[in-house]
Design a protein around this motif. Sequence first.
Motif, PDB file in Angstrom:
ATOM      1  N   VAL A  53       4.808   5.464  -2.760  1.00 49.13           N
ATOM      2  CA  VAL A  53       5.251   6.318  -1.668  1.00 49.13           C
ATOM      3  C   VAL A  53       4.056   7.160  -1.236  1.00 49.13           C
ATOM      4  O   VAL A  53       3.370   7.738  -2.073  1.00 49.13           O
ATOM      5  N   ASP A  69       7.965  10.395   4.199  1.00 46.38           N
ATOM      6  CA  ASP A  69       7.639   9.689   2.971  1.00 46.38           C
ATOM      7  C   ASP A  69       7.720   8.205   3.291  1.00 46.38           C
ATOM      8  O   ASP A  69       8.799   7.698   3.604  1.00 46.38           O
ATOM      9  N   HIS A  71       7.686   4.490   2.101  1.00 45.41           N
ATOM     10  CA  HIS A  71       7.929   3.689   0.899  1.00 45.41           C
ATOM     11  C   HIS A  71       7.365   2.295   1.120  1.00 45.41           C
ATOM     12  O   HIS A  71       7.804   1.593   2.045  1.00 45.41           O
ATOM     13  N   TRP A  83       5.726  -0.736   5.115  1.00 42.61           N
ATOM     14  CA  TRP A  83       6.330   0.485   4.592  1.00 42.61           C
ATOM     15  C   TRP A  83       7.510   0.898   5.449  1.00 42.61           C
ATOM     16  O   TRP A  83       7.587   0.590   6.626  1.00 42.61           O
TER      17      TRP A  83
END
Length: 151
Positions: A53, A69, A71, A83
């Motif tokens: 992350v 954020d 991931h 992501w």
Amino acid sequence: MTDTQLEASRIVGAPPDKIFALLTTPDRHPELDASGTVRGSRTHHPLAAVGDVFEMEMHGEDMGDYVVDNHVVAFEPDREIAWAPATHGGDRGGQVWTYRLEPRDSGGSTLVTHVYDWSAVTLERLLPYLPVVDADGLDATLKRLAAAAEL
């Protein structure tokens, strides 16, 4: 492409490993992003695997300053990284940003395909903002990626 996915491709005059190194370094993302929304990284180390992350400082005309954020949901060295952004400390919104790399010219250049997919968005509050970029925006980001990789 579909109604909930856009993509753009470009041949970049650099090998896949050099391009992948740029994409896995969050500190470099502000210089690659043509939208102007990515302002800075809070993650100062390279990405290494699915599940990593990385936090990015963002700014949107309608949203002001915020943090996401991201991931990592796909990670194949020198081939693909993707992501899924989430609210800081919260829910993933259902968007996925992917870069696919295909070597060309015996690895001296690379076909880079940049995909933005918002087909899994379930957060109602995101819907008015979608898509957050158009195909020209993806292409502009690829131009910036090429400029950074071809140095």
